[in-house]
Design a protein around this motif. Structure first.
Motif, mmCIF file in Angstrom:
data_model
loop_
_atom_site.group_PDB
_atom_site.id
_atom_site.type_symbol
_atom_site.label_atom_id
_atom_site.label_comp_id
_atom_site.label_asym_id
_atom_site.label_seq_id
_atom_site.Cartn_x
_atom_site.Cartn_y
_atom_site.Cartn_z
ATOM 1 N N UNK A 37 12.072 39.120 102.785
ATOM 2 C CA UNK A 37 10.600 38.501 102.100
ATOM 3 C C UNK A 37 11.785 37.864 100.799
ATOM 4 N N UNK A 38 11.708 36.978 101.494
ATOM 5 C CA UNK A 38 12.223 36.112 99.441
ATOM 6 C C UNK A 38 11.721 36.965 98.529
ATOM 7 N N UNK A 39 12.054 36.769 97.322
ATOM 8 C CA UNK A 39 11.589 37.067 96.056
ATOM 9 C C UNK A 39 10.430 36.693 96.136
ATOM 10 N N UNK A 40 10.046 34.948 96.120
ATOM 11 C CA UNK A 40 9.207 34.730 95.364
ATOM 12 C C UNK A 40 7.918 34.388 96.699
ATOM 13 N N UNK A 41 7.171 35.047 97.585
ATOM 14 C CA UNK A 41 6.785 34.753 98.748
ATOM 15 C C UNK A 41 5.485 34.261 98.881
ATOM 16 N N UNK A 42 5.246 34.673 98.014
ATOM 17 C CA UNK A 42 3.388 33.749 97.480
ATOM 18 C C UNK A 42 3.595 33.679 96.190
ATOM 19 N N UNK A 43 2.271 32.663 95.470
ATOM 20 C CA UNK A 43 2.684 32.295 93.978
ATOM 21 C C UNK A 43 1.452 33.002 93.810
ATOM 22 N N UNK A 44 0.089 33.723 94.719
ATOM 23 C CA UNK A 44 0.008 34.375 93.492
ATOM 24 C C UNK A 44 0.234 35.940 93.168
#
Ligand SMILES: *Cc1c(COP(=O)(O)O)cnc(C)c1O
Length: 389
Positions: free
Chosen positions: A48-55
């Motif tokens: 999982x990337x650190x910033x997976x989904x901006x909500x």
């Protein structure tokens, strides 16, 4: 080193000017870039990337939280899309039927939200004069899940002893929240005074440029931070990347603006206090303020907000505000432009007349948020107002 450790002893101006500076690994820009991507690429289905989904997470919000947490001495928190969504987020931490003890003269929007939630049977709101320690103790004795503090209050700039209230609230088993919008972290640190949670409307002085709305909820205890993050994501209350980017830009000059606005507010308050057409001035920097000494102890300065009553009643306030040429009749506060309002018919119109009277919000009251104009020019404008009444 975490920002919290690194910034512990730093000047507030240093914190505002340094968080996120020269951290852009891609192009080495000094100012943080704006990251608008809603989602990021995964290297594999389990990476999982650190910033997976901006909500859930966004780099601009992370930076703003870092700056606000460093300023407030918090462990973390969440940047929300308005001050009111930060308030809603705080209430989402409570169980069904929770009792919330709030100031009888709290921010109008807070009053409306608590009333609305109570009408739906979600919680029980108890409004009390928190300057009356016996009344506060009585309200807490019936059980409290959250103690909501707001000092100085708006629009009367009343001061409550935050450390004493927080202690009483904790003893009653309540989560203690302080709305620190008016003083800003430049003038007051509620977590250091014993509160659990700090709320901000970043719409106000933190952004400071009257061009967006936003909020924040910060906490000193990592387990509370985690609950705040969980609910912000679950309920979708997070602020936009663009707003977070712009609020951090505004925040860079917050300490400078607060110094200048406060200096002007002191001059204007002193002038008003001597004016024959003024009935009373509410400003914690005046020695006539009932809590002058408490304010001097609890805050590192009286701030940029003041209110006053003039002779001539409600009709007089109408003539006064209509004669002004420099100062604008508008709600909101903390921005670069000086704004005036009549709280009874504007910011606090959501409060029923009895509640207004109880809180001392009279029809002849004027509230001023001092901006960055010169003191002499503001005084000349107010003199124009008095001449018209
Ligand atoms: C403005 C304000 C709020 C609400 O913030 P919004 O950004 O308008 O939603 C809450 N508390 C105080 C003290 C405020 O001045």
């Amino acid at each position: 080193m975490t920002d919290e450790v690194k910034h512990n002893k730093r000047d507030i101006g240093t914190i505002a000017a340094s968080v996120g500076v020269a951290e852009d690994a891609a192009h080495h820009g000094i100012a943080p870039p704006l990251w608008t991507a809603d989602t990021s690429e995964w290297a594999s289905p389990t990476d999982k990337p650190d910033y997976d989904y901006s909500r859930t997470v966004n780099p601009n919000r992370t930076l703003l939280v870092r700056a606000l947490a460093a300023l407030e001495g918090a462990q973390g928190g969440v940047v929300t899309n308005s001050g009111q969504s930060a308030a809603l987020l705080a209430l989402l931490l409570l169980k069904q039927g929770a009792r919330v003890v709030a100031p009888h003269d709290c921010y109008g929007g807070t009053y409306r939200l608590l009333q609305g939630m109570e009408e739906r049977g979600v919680l029980r709101a108890v409004f009390v004069d928190q300057g009356d320690s016996a009344a506060l103790a009585a309200a807490l004795a019936d059980g409290a899940d959250m103690l909501w503090l707001e000092s100085p209050s708006n629009p009367l700039l009343r001061i409550v002893d935050i450390a004493a209230c927080a202690k009483a609230g904790k003893q009653a088993g309540a989560l203690v929240l302080a709305d620190n919008t008016l003083p800003t972290p430049c003038r007051q640190k509620p977590l250091a005074l014993g509160c659990d949670i700090v709320l901000h409307s970043t719409t106000k002085a933190i952004n400071g440029h009257n061009d967006l709305f936003g909020g924040a909820l910060l906490a000193g205890d990592p387990s509370i931070v985690e609950r705040i993050e969980w609910w912000a994501n679950a309920a979708g209350l997070s602020g936009s990347a663009h707003d977070a980017w712009q609020i951090l830009r505004g925040l860079r000059t917050l300490p400078l603006r607060v110094d200048r606005q406060e200096k002007t507010a002191r001059a204007v308050a002193a002038w008003l206090a001597d004016h024959e057409q003024v009935l009373e001035v509410h400003y914690p920097g005046l020695s006539s303020h009932p809590d002058y000494e408490l304010a001097a102890r609890q805050q590192s300065g009286p701030g940029f907000m003041l209110s006053f009553r003039i002779k001539g009643g409600e009709a007089g306030t109408r003539k006064f505000v209509q004669a002004l040429e420099l100062v604008t009749l508008a709600s909101s506060l903390g921005g670069f432009a000086t704004l005036i309002c009549t709280p009874a018919s504007m910011t606090h119109r959501g409060m029923p007349p009895e509640a207004q009277a109880e809180a001392g919000i009279l029809p002849d009251l004027l509230r001023v948020s001092i901006g960055l104009e010169g003191a002499e020019d503001l005084i000349a404008d107010f003199e124009r107002g008095f001449a018209a009444t």
